[in-house]
Design a protein around this motif. Structure first.
Motif, PDB file in Angstrom:
ATOM      1  N   ILE A  35       0.853  -1.190   0.000  1.00  0.00           N
ATOM      2  CA  ILE A  35       0.000   0.000   0.000  1.00  0.00           C
ATOM      3  C   ILE A  35       0.884   1.233   0.000  1.00  0.00           C
ATOM      4  O   ILE A  35       1.792   1.358   0.830  1.00  0.00           O
ATOM      5  CB  ILE A  35      -0.910   0.035   1.251  1.00  0.00           C
ATOM      6  N   ILE A  36       0.648   2.138  -0.940  1.00  0.00           N
ATOM      7  CA  ILE A  36       1.324   3.443  -0.934  1.00  0.00           C
ATOM      8  C   ILE A  36       0.334   4.454  -0.377  1.00  0.00           C
ATOM      9  O   ILE A  36      -0.672   4.786  -1.020  1.00  0.00           O
ATOM     10  CB  ILE A  36       1.796   3.865  -2.342  1.00  0.00           C
ATOM     11  N   GLY A  37       0.579   4.897   0.835  1.00  0.00           N
ATOM     12  CA  GLY A  37      -0.348   5.815   1.477  1.00  0.00           C
ATOM     13  C   GLY A  37       0.163   6.263   2.832  1.00  0.00           C
ATOM     14  O   GLY A  37       1.102   5.672   3.379  1.00  0.00           O
TER      15      GLY A  37
ATOM     16  N   ILE B  45      -0.659  -3.935  -5.866  1.00  0.00           N
ATOM     17  CA  ILE B  45      -0.140  -2.632  -5.415  1.00  0.00           C
ATOM     18  C   ILE B  45      -1.322  -1.698  -5.275  1.00  0.00           C
ATOM     19  O   ILE B  45      -2.064  -1.461  -6.238  1.00  0.00           O
ATOM     20  CB  ILE B  45       0.861  -2.054  -6.440  1.00  0.00           C
ATOM     21  N   ILE B  46      -1.514  -1.153  -4.074  1.00  0.00           N
ATOM     22  CA  ILE B  46      -2.652  -0.274  -3.795  1.00  0.00           C
ATOM     23  C   ILE B  46      -2.137   1.136  -3.529  1.00  0.00           C
ATOM     24  O   ILE B  46      -1.315   1.351  -2.639  1.00  0.00           O
ATOM     25  CB  ILE B  46      -3.465  -0.766  -2.579  1.00  0.00           C
ATOM     26  N   PHE B  47      -2.625   2.084  -4.310  1.00  0.00           N
ATOM     27  CA  PHE B  47      -2.357   3.504  -4.053  1.00  0.00           C
ATOM     28  C   PHE B  47      -3.588   4.112  -3.379  1.00  0.00           C
ATOM     29  O   PHE B  47      -4.715   3.900  -3.850  1.00  0.00           O
ATOM     30  CB  PHE B  47      -2.103   4.267  -5.357  1.00  0.00           C
ATOM     31  N   ASP B  48      -3.371   4.853  -2.301  1.00  0.00           N
ATOM     32  CA  ASP B  48      -4.467   5.604  -1.687  1.00  0.00           C
ATOM     33  C   ASP B  48      -4.483   6.996  -2.302  1.00  0.00           C
ATOM     34  O   ASP B  48      -3.508   7.750  -2.206  1.00  0.00           O
ATOM     35  CB  ASP B  48      -4.274   5.698  -0.171  1.00  0.00           C
TER      36      ASP B  48
ATOM     37  N   ILE C  35      -2.172  -2.990 -10.373  1.00  0.00           N
ATOM     38  CA  ILE C  35      -2.284  -1.690  -9.697  1.00  0.00           C
ATOM     39  C   ILE C  35      -3.746  -1.361  -9.430  1.00  0.00           C
ATOM     40  O   ILE C  35      -4.586  -1.396 -10.331  1.00  0.00           O
ATOM     41  CB  ILE C  35      -1.651  -0.562 -10.540  1.00  0.00           C
ATOM     42  N   LEU C  36      -4.039  -1.034  -8.189  1.00  0.00           N
ATOM     43  CA  LEU C  36      -5.385  -0.647  -7.766  1.00  0.00           C
ATOM     44  C   LEU C  36      -5.299   0.692  -7.037  1.00  0.00           C
ATOM     45  O   LEU C  36      -4.423   0.875  -6.187  1.00  0.00           O
ATOM     46  CB  LEU C  36      -5.984  -1.718  -6.851  1.00  0.00           C
ATOM     47  N   PHE C  37      -6.181   1.603  -7.375  1.00  0.00           N
ATOM     48  CA  PHE C  37      -6.269   2.881  -6.669  1.00  0.00           C
ATOM     49  C   PHE C  37      -7.538   2.899  -5.829  1.00  0.00           C
ATOM     50  O   PHE C  37      -8.637   2.666  -6.352  1.00  0.00           O
ATOM     51  CB  PHE C  37      -6.305   4.050  -7.660  1.00  0.00           C
TER      52      PHE C  37
END
Length: 381
Positions: free
Chosen positions: A10-12, A96-99, A124-126
């Motif tokens: 998670i990128i957040g 891969i999750i971007f917030d 990739i999931l946002f």
């Protein structure tokens, strides 16, 4: 044989950063960690200080449940984005999750996702808390489309956001979720009367709460004008404002003085630490969100966590999460006279409608509870 857990990055933001986004990512981590191997790539620089209107970006609470994370993302530094992408590639995650919540992060998210290797680009999931920021500028839509460009999947946290995504990314797979119910700060307080006394609230006074940082789109001035209307009808209503002013505070003080409401308004101009949050909700009867624009609000879900009814304006996706005359009241437009009318209606129905019971039932259907199921669907694809 030990079963293999799918790896998610998670990128957040999370602790030590404060605020709703950090809180949300923490809840996501705790939920996904029950079934997946989860790592958070946190920010070492979130906002540069000249862009942040508050006193500090960091959580100064004493009551904290810190979530493990690696603080490696610099939102401003392109050389850092190369390193972050390389680290993601080396981890070989299954997802891969971007917030996503603000177009400020467009370049950062675009370049990191651009530099992820071709195979991982399919993973990739946002999670889109907002599509466009509440205080939209002309460039925001361009930046948002750029920032979300490489997403293969989306999770929208409101119908309003889902509609925007469908319009702008019709070829992408979109799932629906919600903010969780933030009930982690609930606790037992025996002496409410003594607590009210610390706020100089009398036992027979009615209290409406405006909670969270103050910005124009949140409509505090609308609520002050509504209080002025109410003051001619019922002088037992007080407004409790709890949160740091990101706008010019004098504008609101002048409005309060103009209407001679200084004895009817209590202001705590500060970030409210976790250990103090419960006090504001317990001394209040109802939480009012007189917003001019919104997608959803962590304040609403925090209110539900304390089983407090809400009064919200019918803007954006805010009213999606309120059952009118059941978990709260919905105001058709962000106008002072309509907000005042709804506040009066609340106090008139307070003894007739079991708001606490209704909220308890309503939160059982919270879509955040389906997050792991959504992630399983994404991974299966």
């Amino acid at each position: 044989m030990k079963s293999y857990k799918k790896k998610i990055i998670i990128i957040g933001p999370t602790y030590p950063y404060r605020g709703g986004n950090s809180l949300y990512v923490s809840f996501v981590y705790e939920t996904l960690s029950k079934e997946f191997d989860v790592k958070i790539f946190n920010y070492k620089l979130l906002y540069p200080s000249f862009l942040f209107p508050g006193k500090t970006q960091f959580d100064v609470s004493k009551k904290i449940n810190p979530i493990p994370s690696e603080r490696i993302v610099n939102s401003l530094n392109p050389f850092n984005w190369i390193k972050v992408a390389a680290k993601i590639n080396s981890e070989k995650p299954d997802l891969i999750i971007f917030d996503w919540w603000h177009p400020y992060f467009a370049l950062c998210h675009f370049f990191i996702s651009s530099l992820i290797n071709k195979k991982l680009k399919e993973k990739i999931l946002f999670i889109t808390e907002n599509y466009i920021s509440h205080e939209e500028h002309f460039i925001d839509r361009v930046l948002t489309r750029l920032g979300l460009h490489h997403s293969k999947y989306f999770i929208a946290l409101s119908q309003k956001v889902e509609e925007e995504l469908k319009k702008n990314f019709p070829e992408k797979k979109i799932f629906r979720s919600e903010l969780p119910i933030f009930d982690h700060l609930s606790d037992n307080v025996d002496d409410i009367s003594n607590l009210k006394a610390t706020f100089e609230i009398q036992e027979d006074e009615k209290v409406i709460l405006f909670f969270g940082y103050v910005r124009k789109y949140k409509g505090l001035n609308i609520l002050i004008e509504a209080l002025n209307i109410l003051n001619s009808i019922d002088k037992k209503i007080k407004l409790l404002v709890a949160g740091e002013f990101y706008d010019d505070k004098n504008f609101y003080i002048d409005l309060i003085n103009k209407f001679n409401l200084s004895e009817r308004v209590i202001i705590r101009d500060e970030y409210i630490p976790n250990e103090k949050v419960i006090e504001y909700f317990l001394v209040s009867d109802v939480v009012v969100l007189p917003y001019r624009s919104a997608t959803q609000s962590a304040i609403l879900n925090l209110a539900y966590g304390f089983k407090k009814p809400v009064i919200v304006t019918k803007v954006g996706g805010l009213a999606e999460f309120v059952v009118n005359e059941s978990t709260g009241l919905i105001v058709e437009e962000p106008k002072a006279e309509l907000v005042a009318e709804s506040i009066m209606k609340f106090f008139q129905t307070q003894n007739r409608i079991d708001y606490i019971k209704n909220i308890s039932e309503f939160v059982k259907s919270n879509r955040f509870n389906n997050l792991n199921e959504i992630i399983h669907q994404v991974l299966e694809e």
